[in-house]
Motif scaffolding. Structure first.
Motif, short mmCIF file in Angstrom:
data_model
loop_
_atom_site.label_atom_id
_atom_site.label_comp_id
_atom_site.label_asym_id
_atom_site.label_seq_id
_atom_site.Cartn_x
_atom_site.Cartn_y
_atom_site.Cartn_z
N SER A 121 -0.24 1.59 -5.23
CA SER A 121 1.15 1.42 -4.81
C SER A 121 2.06 1.44 -6.02
O SER A 121 1.66 1.15 -7.14
N THR A 122 3.30 1.80 -5.74
CA THR A 122 4.35 1.77 -6.75
C THR A 122 5.41 0.80 -6.25
O THR A 122 5.34 0.31 -5.11
N ASP A 123 6.41 0.53 -7.06
CA ASP A 123 7.50 -0.32 -6.60
C ASP A 123 8.12 0.25 -5.32
O ASP A 123 8.48 -0.50 -4.41
N GLU A 124 8.24 1.58 -5.24
CA GLU A 124 8.86 2.23 -4.10
C GLU A 124 7.97 2.22 -2.86
O GLU A 124 8.44 2.12 -1.74
N SER A 125 6.65 2.32 -3.02
CA SER A 125 5.74 2.46 -1.87
C SER A 125 5.07 1.16 -1.43
O SER A 125 4.46 1.13 -0.36
N SER A 179 10.24 12.13 -1.66
CA SER A 179 10.47 10.70 -1.45
C SER A 179 9.29 9.94 -2.02
O SER A 179 8.14 10.35 -1.89
N LEU A 180 9.55 8.82 -2.64
CA LEU A 180 8.50 8.03 -3.28
C LEU A 180 8.12 6.78 -2.49
O LEU A 180 7.29 6.00 -2.93
N ASP A 181 8.75 6.60 -1.30
CA ASP A 181 8.50 5.35 -0.57
C ASP A 181 7.27 5.39 0.32
O ASP A 181 7.01 4.46 1.07
N GLU A 240 16.97 1.16 7.02
CA GLU A 240 17.99 0.93 5.98
C GLU A 240 19.07 -0.02 6.47
O GLU A 240 19.48 -0.93 5.78
N TYR A 264 5.86 -0.05 2.18
CA TYR A 264 5.32 0.86 3.19
C TYR A 264 3.80 0.69 3.31
O TYR A 264 3.26 0.63 4.43
#
Length: 154
Positions: A132-136, A20-22, A66, A139
């Motif tokens: 950070s990434t777009d996914e993380s 998971s990338l979040d 979600e 979070y």
């Protein structure tokens, strides 16, 4: 005697097994392993997914997030769970077993620092930030702003 570099890593099955990338969990583990490999030190791995709430509660929180658009902190709160129920008692016992009363701790979590200090271990914090990434991004924002994590690049 040199002050040992130590990483206390909690299990994150969604990131470590399912990639998971979040979150930044897998990236923190990989970076810690590189730093410890380069400089020496110890990795203490805690089998307590979901910040100690357990895998099932973590999955419930993710599903609620979600469904209702809640972040991790708010989802745990809605489920009646503490944001971070981990205890660092056993970790401090491991550290003391090796004779360390003064450590450099790879962490952004002030609860880890205080948990170990409360057990009589002198802790110098070494930041372990992951870009950070777009996914993380969401979070990491929650970790910093709702859970007090010491993050600068959020």
């Amino acid at each position: 005697m040199n002050i040992p570099l130590i990483r206390v890593q909690s299990a994150c099955y969604t990131a470590e097994i399912f990639r998971s990338l979040d979150c930044d969990c897998h990236a923190q583990l990989a970076k810690s392993q590189r730093l410890i490999g380069d400089r020496g030190g110890y990795l203490i791995y805690m089998l307590c997914d979901g910040r100690g709430a357990g895998l099932l509660n973590k999955l419930r929180g993710m599903a609620l997030g979600e469904k209702e658009g809640l972040d991790t902190s708010d989802a745990y709160r809605k489920l009646g769970l503490p944001q971070d129920p981990r205890s660092y008692e056993r970790v401090s016992e491991v550290i003391k077993f090796f004779g360390f009363l003064n450590i450099k701790l790879l962490t952004n979590n002030p609860r880890k620092i205080e948990g170990l200090r409360g057990a009589g271990i002198e802790v110098e914090r070494e930041p372990l930030e992951i870009d950070s990434t777009d996914e993380s991004r969401s979070y990491l924002h929650t970790k910093a702003h709702k859970m007090g994590h010491l993050l600068i690049r959020v």
